[in-house]
Each structure stands twice: as structure tokens, then as C-alpha cells.
Design an enzyme around this catalytic site. Structure first.
Site, short mmCIF file in Angstrom:
data_model
loop_
_atom_site.label_atom_id
_atom_site.label_comp_id
_atom_site.label_asym_id
_atom_site.label_seq_id
_atom_site.Cartn_x
_atom_site.Cartn_y
_atom_site.Cartn_z
N LEU A 158 -15.00 1.98 -18.85
CA LEU A 158 -15.72 2.16 -20.11
C LEU A 158 -15.59 0.96 -21.02
O LEU A 158 -14.51 0.39 -21.15
CB LEU A 158 -15.18 3.41 -20.84
CG LEU A 158 -15.11 4.71 -20.02
CD1 LEU A 158 -14.47 5.81 -20.86
CD2 LEU A 158 -16.49 5.12 -19.55
N GLU A 160 -15.46 -0.33 -24.78
CA GLU A 160 -15.26 0.19 -26.14
C GLU A 160 -16.52 -0.08 -26.96
O GLU A 160 -17.11 -1.15 -26.89
CB GLU A 160 -14.05 -0.45 -26.80
CG GLU A 160 -12.75 0.05 -26.24
CD GLU A 160 -11.57 -0.25 -27.17
OE1 GLU A 160 -11.71 -0.04 -28.39
OE2 GLU A 160 -10.53 -0.68 -26.65
N LEU A 255 -20.59 -14.21 -19.40
CA LEU A 255 -20.60 -15.67 -19.27
C LEU A 255 -20.77 -16.36 -20.62
O LEU A 255 -21.01 -17.57 -20.67
CB LEU A 255 -21.73 -16.12 -18.32
CG LEU A 255 -21.51 -15.84 -16.83
CD1 LEU A 255 -22.70 -16.33 -16.02
CD2 LEU A 255 -20.22 -16.48 -16.32
N CYS A 265 -7.84 -3.45 -22.64
CA CYS A 265 -7.91 -3.47 -21.18
C CYS A 265 -7.67 -4.84 -20.55
O CYS A 265 -6.70 -5.02 -19.81
CB CYS A 265 -9.28 -2.95 -20.74
SG CYS A 265 -9.56 -1.20 -21.12
N LYS A 268 -4.14 -6.69 -20.98
CA LYS A 268 -3.09 -5.84 -20.42
C LYS A 268 -3.21 -5.72 -18.91
O LYS A 268 -2.22 -5.81 -18.17
CB LYS A 268 -3.15 -4.46 -21.07
CG LYS A 268 -2.16 -3.45 -20.49
CD LYS A 268 -2.18 -2.15 -21.28
CE LYS A 268 -3.42 -1.33 -21.02
NZ LYS A 268 -3.41 -0.68 -19.69
#
Length: 427
Positions: A158, A160, A255, A265, A268
Site C-alpha cells: 500500500l 500511504e 524515477l 516502509c 526500514k
């Protein structure tokens, strides 16, 4: 089907609301009573486009929220673990919340009759579900996985700000399971989705998530590396990447050169995969470079600014954009954070503005000046750094009086530089 969703953050709340939208009965579980009260009142605990409408539509009907694990699990057939897996200091993931949620589920399974499937949706490195979650479930429940209860892994993909849309219109659905029965039951939840379901092993499902995000992060760092070279050659990197993206093997997505990636995400997940690789004796040179480029990228903005105006001591610098991306109030790993920290180190005065993320950033930098409008943040500033691609920033250059006399360093190619002293980060 009847589903319980453990954790009511970004992934959990979206998962719960979207499963309700496709006709399932959902119970949200969280130790935070305030969040549960919010959800029961139809109020989203986070900002996410479309989430509020879904909660208002289903809260108190097919979607309820509670702090009571026993009620939730005894009254559902499938439980999704959607709790956070933050980074530890060494870059590995912190599984303490997953451990607590898993043990709580297992304690209820010990008293529950009938087959129940536990699905890990939290992002965890390969082998976590089978070698960490499964043993805890068996230990706390006194039951046997694959016989008395099922275990599966169903990663999320997903974005955000677009999570509700992405859940309802997936590019892919991945279901990894320890056995056929577990996989079949989880796959059944997605029966009405117009998307192929990839069935695989649990560890493979975990790896797909990390490979997916690491590749996207790599594309961003690659684009930024090329952009930095283009800058020195006086070549427009956006023109270059527009042509590169027309290659069907590449695609134009991810790009755009700029200040780098942030959020909950990419940073991490790449760091966690680096940690896992080293754990098994492999040196992931490319992935380490992806992180290295990303960490250096935002600091280039302050270096450009210093070249333009010299020492920043006593200079007022407006930072426009605090969220890690537009359409969210999430500041996790925002590229504005290292930029503000560097400005303060260089003894600049910082004024900041973001349409949604100000309150979150105040927890990190409580002493800098925050404004309610971009125009106010720019008042009296010597320079401006654009960190987030909010639509409202696109026309700031047309308000010549607001921008007059200011050095503008754009980290997202937002400003349509006209009549101002403008410098792009990679262009």
C-alpha cells in the site's frame, strides 16, 4: 467471513475498513482504548484518503473495535497481525510488538474450539512467521500449527495517501501459508477481487515484500545518483528519466530525482533486508549503497544553499513540506528531518510549514517556528527549501512578492521557477 485485525495503525485500520467494504465482518483490536473509541465513532486514527468515509459507513455495523482480545478472536475465524515492526538501532526490525500480539492471540486460542487462522500482515523478514510467530502460538496455545490452527503470511503493498485505493485495486495479492487449508481460507477473503492471487510459502511471501520495496527504493536512489551527475553536466535529469521510463523493461515510476525517500516502509525495509543478509553471511553492497545515497541526498540541499548565500548562521530559512510525501501527515523518515537538523547545526533560523504534518513534526523540533500558511513561513526568510510535493507549492513562484529576493532550493521539482532565484536539487 469473520475477521479480527490486531493493530489499528496505518495497515490495520485500512485493512479493517476495506475488508468491511467487501462484505466481511471485522473486529479491530488494539490496546489503545482511545483509538478503539475513535474507530467505533467512525473517526480514523490516522489520516488516509477515503478511510474516514469507510469507517463512517461501517462503524457499529459490520466493523467494531475493542481492546478485548478474547472477544475478538473467539468471535472471528481469521486474525490478521497488523502491528508495527519499527527499526532497532542496528537496522533490524523490533519484533516486541509482534511477540506481544502473537502471545495474546495464542492465549485465546488455548480456550477456543474450532480451527482459526493467524495471518501475519506486518512486514517481517523471511523466516519470522515460521520461526518466531508460529512457535509462540504453539507455546501459548498448547496446540499444533497445521492441525489445530492455521498460519499464513499476507504482505501489504500500500502507498500511504492512496492505501484505500491500493487495497481495493491491487496489482498483486500474495498469500503464503504453512499448509493448503490456511492458504485457501485466506485466499477466500479476496474472492471478489479482480486480481490474481499468488500462492507461495510463508518465507517466500515475506521475501516478496522486501524485494518489492527494495527495488522501488533502488530505483529512487538510482534516479538521484543520475540526477546528481546530470546537475554537474547541466543536463535535465527529468528529460533523461522521461525517456528512460519509456522502456517497457523499466517503466517511468519511481524515477523522479529529488531529496530521497522516506516513510514507514522503504528505509526500514531496506535496512532490515541488509540486516537479514548479513545475518546469513552475505554482504548486500547494492542495498547498502541505496541507503547511502538516500542519506546523503537531503544534505545536498543545504550545501547548494551555502554555495548560493554563504554562511547560514543567523539566516532565516523557510522549510516548506514536513511530511515524507504529499497527501499524508506521516513524518517517519521524512527528508525534512535531516535538513532541519543540519540547518540548526549551521545556526540558521528555521521557519516551517506543512498543510498536514506540523503537529507531528513539533514532537521532533519543538523550538523552531511553525506557520499556518506557506506565505507566513516565507515572510522575512532569506531562503526557502521545498521538501514535499504538495500541490499548493506549485504556484508559489507566481506570487512574486512572497518569493522576491529569496533563494529557492527545490527538492521535489515543484516550483515552476519564473522570476525567482531558483535552484533545483538535481536539475
Amino acid at each position: 467471513m469473520k475477521i479480527s485485525v490486531i493493530g489499528s495503525g496505518y495497515v490495520g485500520s485500512v485493512t479493517a475498513a476495506c475488508f468491511a467494504e467487501v462484505g466481511h465482518e471485522v473486529v479491530c483490536v488494539d490496546i489503545d482504548k482511545k483509538k478503539m473509541d475513535q474507530i467505533n465513532a467512525g473517526i480514523p486514527p490516522i489520516y488516509e484518503e477515503g478511510l474516514g468515509e469507510l469507517l463512517q459507513k461501517y462503524a457499529g455495523k459490520s466493523l467494531t473495535a475493542t481492546t478485548d482480545y478474547e472477544f475478538a478472536i473467539k468471535n472471528t475465524d481469521i486474525s490478521f497481525i497488523c502491528v508495527g515492526t519499527p527499526s532497532a538501532e542496528d537496522g533490524s526490525i523490533d519484533l516486541s510488538i509482534v511477540r506481544a500480539a502473537t502471545a495474546s492471540i495464542g492465549a485465546v486460542l488455548a480456550k477456543k474450539e474450532g480451527y482459526h487462522v493467524v495471518v501475519v500482515k506486518s512486514t517481517v523478514v523471511p523466516e519470522t512467521t515460521e520461526k518466531f510467530v508460529l512457535p509462540i502460538l504453539e507455546e501459548t496455545s498448547g496446540k499444533v500449527a497445521g492441525k489445530d490452527f492455521g498460519v499464513a503470511m499476507n504482505p501489504e503493498f500500500l502507498r500511504e495517501g492512496k492505501a484505500v485505493y491500493d487495497f481495493m485495486h491491487p496489482d498483486k495479492i500474495v498469500v503464503g501459508a504453512i499448509d493448503q487449508k490456511s492458504g485457501d481460507l485466506v485466499s477466500e477473503l479476496y474472492r471478489n477481487f479482480k486480481c490474481e492471487i499468488t500462492r507461495t510459502s510463508v518465507s517466500t511471501a515475506e521475501m516478496i515484500k522486501y524485494a518489492n520495496n527494495s527495488l522501488l527504493a533502488t530505483k529512487i536512489s538510482f534516479a538521484n545518483e543520475i540526477g546528481n551527475i546530470c546537475k554537474r553536466l547541466n543536463v535535465d535529469t527529468y528529460e533523461v528519466m522521461k525517456a528512460v521510463g519509456k522502456d517497457s523493461r523499466v517503466s517511468p515510476k519511481f524515477l523522479n530525482s529529488g531529496a530521497g525517500f522516506g516513510g514507514s516502509c522503504f528505509p526500514k525495509d531496506v535496512k532490515a533486508l541488509i540486516g537479514k543478509a548479513k545475518e546469513i553471511g552475505y554482504s548486500p553492497v547494492l542495498l547498502e549503497s541505496v541507503i547511502g545515497v538516500n542519506e546523503k541526498q537531503p544534505i545536498l540541499m543545504t550545501e547548494i544553499l551555502q554555495k548560493k548565500i554563504g554562511s547560514l548562521a543567523g539566516k532565516k530559512v523557510a522549510v516548506l513540506g514536513l511530511a515524507f510525501k504529499n497527501d499524508t501527515d506521516d513524518i517517519r523518515e521524512s527528508r525534512a528531518i535531516p535538513v532541519i537538523a543540519e540547518l540548526l547545526r549551521l545556526r540558521a533560523e528555521v521557519s516551517a510549514y506543512d498543510p498536514m504534518a506540523t503537529e507531528n513534526m513539533k514532537r521532533i523540533f519543538p523550538t523552531i517556528e511553525y506557520s499556518g500558511k506557506a506565505k507566513d513561513a516565507l515572510e522575512g526568510a532569506d531562503a526557502c527549501l521545498v521538501m514535499t510535493e504538495w500541490d499548493e507549492f506549485k504556484n508559489l513562484d507566481s506570487e512574486f512578492e512572497v518569493m522576491k529576493g529569496k533563494i529557492v532550493v527545490d527538492g521535489r521539482r515543484v516550483i515552476k521557477a519564473k522570476n525567482i532565484d531558483y535552484e533545483g536539487l538535481c536539475w
